[in-house]
Design an enzyme around this catalytic site. Structure first.
Site, mmCIF file in Angstrom:
data_model
loop_
_atom_site.group_PDB
_atom_site.id
_atom_site.type_symbol
_atom_site.label_atom_id
_atom_site.label_comp_id
_atom_site.label_asym_id
_atom_site.label_seq_id
_atom_site.Cartn_x
_atom_site.Cartn_y
_atom_site.Cartn_z
ATOM 1 N N GLY A 9 0.817 -1.219 0.000
ATOM 2 C CA GLY A 9 0.000 0.000 0.000
ATOM 3 C C GLY A 9 0.843 1.258 0.000
ATOM 4 O O GLY A 9 2.028 1.235 -0.345
ATOM 5 N N GLY A 67 5.731 4.750 -8.609
ATOM 6 C CA GLY A 67 6.516 3.520 -8.834
ATOM 7 C C GLY A 67 5.584 2.312 -8.925
ATOM 8 O O GLY A 67 5.716 1.470 -9.822
ATOM 9 N N HIS A 68 4.629 2.231 -7.989
ATOM 10 C CA HIS A 68 3.654 1.127 -8.050
ATOM 11 C C HIS A 68 2.826 1.236 -9.331
ATOM 12 O O HIS A 68 2.486 0.232 -9.950
ATOM 13 C CB HIS A 68 2.708 1.175 -6.841
ATOM 14 C CG HIS A 68 3.381 0.952 -5.519
ATOM 15 N ND1 HIS A 68 3.515 1.939 -4.574
ATOM 16 C CD2 HIS A 68 3.945 -0.153 -4.982
ATOM 17 C CE1 HIS A 68 4.127 1.461 -3.515
ATOM 18 N NE2 HIS A 68 4.406 0.191 -3.726
ATOM 19 N N GLN A 79 7.663 -9.416 7.966
ATOM 20 C CA GLN A 79 8.899 -8.895 7.375
ATOM 21 C C GLN A 79 9.434 -7.672 8.114
ATOM 22 O O GLN A 79 10.421 -7.079 7.703
ATOM 23 C CB GLN A 79 8.731 -8.615 5.883
ATOM 24 C CG GLN A 79 7.818 -7.453 5.537
ATOM 25 C CD GLN A 79 7.563 -7.395 4.030
ATOM 26 O OE1 GLN A 79 6.808 -8.189 3.498
ATOM 27 N NE2 GLN A 79 8.185 -6.445 3.346
ATOM 28 N N GLY A 118 9.789 -4.153 -8.328
ATOM 29 C CA GLY A 118 10.698 -3.058 -8.645
ATOM 30 C C GLY A 118 12.151 -3.449 -8.385
ATOM 31 O O GLY A 118 12.461 -4.179 -7.437
ATOM 32 N N ASP A 145 14.158 -2.676 -4.854
ATOM 33 C CA ASP A 145 14.354 -3.713 -3.839
ATOM 34 C C ASP A 145 15.091 -4.873 -4.499
ATOM 35 O O ASP A 145 14.548 -5.961 -4.693
ATOM 36 C CB ASP A 145 13.002 -4.155 -3.272
ATOM 37 C CG ASP A 145 12.347 -3.046 -2.470
ATOM 38 O OD1 ASP A 145 13.003 -2.517 -1.553
ATOM 39 O OD2 ASP A 145 11.201 -2.671 -2.774
ATOM 40 N N SER A 156 7.609 4.370 -0.419
ATOM 41 C CA SER A 156 6.518 4.708 0.516
ATOM 42 C C SER A 156 7.080 5.383 1.764
ATOM 43 O O SER A 156 6.386 6.135 2.440
ATOM 44 C CB SER A 156 5.747 3.449 0.906
ATOM 45 O OG SER A 156 5.244 2.841 -0.262
ATOM 46 N N ARG A 157 8.353 5.095 2.074
ATOM 47 C CA ARG A 157 8.950 5.672 3.296
ATOM 48 C C ARG A 157 9.380 7.128 3.104
ATOM 49 O O ARG A 157 9.722 7.788 4.078
ATOM 50 C CB ARG A 157 10.125 4.817 3.764
ATOM 51 C CG ARG A 157 9.679 3.467 4.319
ATOM 52 C CD ARG A 157 10.803 2.727 5.033
ATOM 53 N NE ARG A 157 10.308 1.601 5.790
ATOM 54 C CZ ARG A 157 10.283 0.334 5.366
ATOM 55 N NH1 ARG A 157 10.739 0.033 4.175
ATOM 56 N NH2 ARG A 157 9.800 -0.629 6.144
HETATM 57 O O1 PAF Z 1 8.048 -4.844 -1.730
HETATM 58 C C1 PAF Z 1 7.048 -4.895 -0.994
HETATM 59 O O2 PAF Z 1 6.203 -4.016 -0.975
HETATM 60 C C2 PAF Z 1 6.882 -6.090 -0.071
HETATM 61 O O3 PAF Z 1 8.109 -6.554 0.397
HETATM 62 C C3 PAF Z 1 6.079 -7.249 -0.706
HETATM 63 C C4 PAF Z 1 6.815 -7.845 -1.902
HETATM 64 C C5 PAF Z 1 4.723 -6.755 -1.135
HETATM 65 C C6 PAF Z 1 5.891 -8.377 0.316
HETATM 66 O O4 PAF Z 1 5.208 -7.939 1.435
#
Ligand code: PAF
Length: 273
Positions: free
Chosen positions: A28, A33-34, A58, A144, A147, A183-184
């Protein structure tokens, strides 16, 4: 757009569709980028599924799980206008039970760099991505390159577990001044946002060095460190596509990565060459 809040609702919605499924897993706080991942999924598939799930496994104790940006209304609108067919929006109970089997990232790539700073982070990422892939059964899934380590580990998991999904890496989207979208970034105050530009500037310096023929990793690292001053740098790494440290840049098989704290915000960025 169908909003599915449980696995049953998701699978009912998917059962009504034919053809290929493009999947964009997210946590979210969607940004451009998304959008680029969703747009690619839209172009290349019959059905687009986006998941929004802030995955607790995570985040390490003390990390920003509880304050991670939550923007339900805006996110739903972005998905709607981007042509998403199914938005999967589960809560933690829909995704996790008690004392479950987990996926473990390999030591070699899962516990270095991001994994060294955030031990166990990738176990949580791989576990939730495995769950999401089994729920959605996508033809293609979009991630992306920002990461980079996550992307590499997910690609490895898909290979190691003989999973039938194509992983599509997508270029990092940047603001006009170079800041990689994340997002951060919302955590940065205006002064910190200016400071954060040192991260992309250091990668630009690295790229210039390589273009001028300097392929020596240590020398490039030093030049990047000078650009990053006085940020609190966690790592500057020069690795090949398998995340093995390399002494010399190999064109076509190198990723240069930075992780640094700007104020209390931890940011990562990288360049693939
Ligand atoms: O990149 C992310 O936003 C998260 O690590 C993912 C791949 C959705 C897993 O929670």
């Amino acid at each position: 757009m169908i909003i599915a809040r449980s696995v049953n609702e998701l699978q009912d919605a998917i059962a009504r569709r034919n053809g290929s499924i493009g999947f964009v897993p997210t946590m979210g706080a969607l940004h451009i980028g998304h959008r680029s991942l969703i747009d690619a999924a839209r172009r290349e598939n019959d059905t687009v599924v986006v998941s929004i799930f802030i995955n607790p496994t995570q985040f390490l104790p003390g990390e920003d799980f509880s304050k991670y940006p939550r923007k339900e209304e805006a996110d739903f609108k972005i998905c709607e206008i981007s042509g998403v067919d199914i938005l999967f929006y589960p809560d933690v109970k829909a995704m996790y039970g008690e004392d479950e089997v987990r996926i473990c990232a390999p030591d070699s790539r899962g516990y270095i760099l991001e994994g060294a700073s955030r031990p166990g982070h990738f176990d949580g990422v791989l576990t939730v991505v495995m769950k999401l892939f089994n729920q959605v059964r996508p033809t293609r899934a979009y991630f992306g390159k920002k990461d980079a380590q996550q992307l590499t580990l997910i690609t490895q998991m898909v290979k190691n577990f003989f999973m039938n999904v194509e992983i599509i890496p997508m270029d990092t989207v940047r603001e006009g001044d170079g800041l990689a979208l994340s997002s951060r970034n919302v955590y940065l105050d205006p002064q910190e946002r200016v400071e954060a530009l040192k991260i992309s500037a250091s990668l630009k310096r690295a790229t210039e060095q390589v273009m001028q023929g300097n392929l020596n990793s240590e020398s490039i690292r030093q030049k990047m460190a000078a650009v990053l001053e006085p940020l609190d740098v966690e790592y500057i790494a020069i690795v090949n596509r398998f995340f093995e440290s390399i002494d010399e840049v190999i064109l076509g098989n190198t990723i240069i990565l930075v992780a640094a704290r700007v104020g209390t915000t931890r940011l990562i960025d990288n360049v693939w060459m």
